[in-house]
Design an enzyme around this catalytic site. Sequence first.
Site, short mmCIF file in Angstrom:
data_model
loop_
_atom_site.label_atom_id
_atom_site.label_comp_id
_atom_site.label_asym_id
_atom_site.label_seq_id
_atom_site.Cartn_x
_atom_site.Cartn_y
_atom_site.Cartn_z
N THR A 1 0.68 -1.35 0.00
CA THR A 1 -0.07 -0.06 -0.19
C THR A 1 0.91 1.27 -0.02
O THR A 1 0.19 2.48 -0.14
CB THR A 1 -1.00 0.07 1.24
OG1 THR A 1 -0.44 -0.10 2.53
CG2 THR A 1 -1.84 -1.11 1.16
N GLY B 1 5.25 2.97 -0.48
CA GLY B 1 6.63 2.71 -0.87
C GLY B 1 6.84 1.83 -1.92
O GLY B 1 6.40 2.01 -3.06
N ALA C 1 6.96 -6.89 2.70
CA ALA C 1 6.96 -6.12 3.71
C ALA C 1 7.93 -6.29 4.74
O ALA C 1 8.75 -7.39 4.85
CB ALA C 1 5.65 -6.80 4.64
N SER D 1 17.97 -6.41 1.48
CA SER D 1 18.69 -5.11 1.68
C SER D 1 19.92 -4.98 1.58
O SER D 1 20.50 -6.01 1.63
CB SER D 1 18.16 -4.56 3.28
OG SER D 1 18.95 -3.42 3.58
N TYR E 1 18.09 -5.85 11.89
CA TYR E 1 17.42 -5.67 10.87
C TYR E 1 18.22 -6.23 9.66
O TYR E 1 17.75 -7.08 8.79
CB TYR E 1 17.42 -4.09 10.46
CG TYR E 1 16.79 -3.95 9.18
CD1 TYR E 1 15.67 -3.97 8.81
CD2 TYR E 1 17.72 -3.45 8.18
CE1 TYR E 1 15.09 -3.57 7.56
CE2 TYR E 1 17.21 -3.25 6.96
CZ TYR E 1 16.09 -3.32 6.44
OH TYR E 1 15.52 -2.90 5.42
#
Length: 262
Positions: free
Chosen positions: A14, A16, A89, A140, A153
């Site tokens: 929804t 980015g 996500a 990432s 992360y």
Amino acid sequence: MQLEGKNVLITGGTRGIGKCMIQELIKGGVSKIAVIARDKENLKKLSQEFEGVKFLKITGDVANIEVLREAVARIEDKWGHLDILINNAGIVSAGPLEDIQDEDVYDQVAINFTAVLLLTKYCIPLLKSAEEGAILNISSGLGLIGMPFYSVYGSTKAAIRQFSDSMRRELAPFNISVTCAFPTATDTDMMQKFKGRKMDSPEFVAESSIQGMMNKEIQVIFGGEERLKENRLNFEAPAELDMLVAQNYEQRKTASLDHKAV
């Protein structure tokens, strides 16, 4: 791989990078898209913004196993098979490990990694039913190089890299390709803290990632030649990279403080 007529499931679609990927999919001819997202209002807006697209909207947190099961059950009931799964996500909570709240450690692992494992597991039978299946996992640049203050992360994103390699080899006999994308700093809500810093646009990351998936590329690495050089240095001479990182240790620490997007 062509996009036209494909059935797609995407998480975090929804805003980015996820929303930009939906735009790319639609430009390529996709008209049936299942979206899992927490924001019910933004899910509703997708149908208003992209008329003519048949959205299957699942409101909920990907960390909730029942939400994932519901999504896959609804896809099986409505479509019968799935052509493309996009695990997009993700959340971040940075800073010194000793200062990160326990709940934020658990949530990052649950959303960034465990949810990807489980949703992929549930989707495999539906992907096997397609003539040609594809999985796109969004990792990432911090999943390639471990950096201070992003231990949790970065670890979850490194796990996505390993998982992608494993699944690519496991699913190869079933004509299911697996692509892993490694965005660097991208101008999204997750990076609000760093406004003014030079970043990739979410449109660029989305387009390049989708194109990589269509070309059945193994990896899509962002950050240009500089990032590739750092990757090589990290593999061949990690102690040298340690010294380079140490030169601006305090700057990195300060920049990480309050970097939280959940």
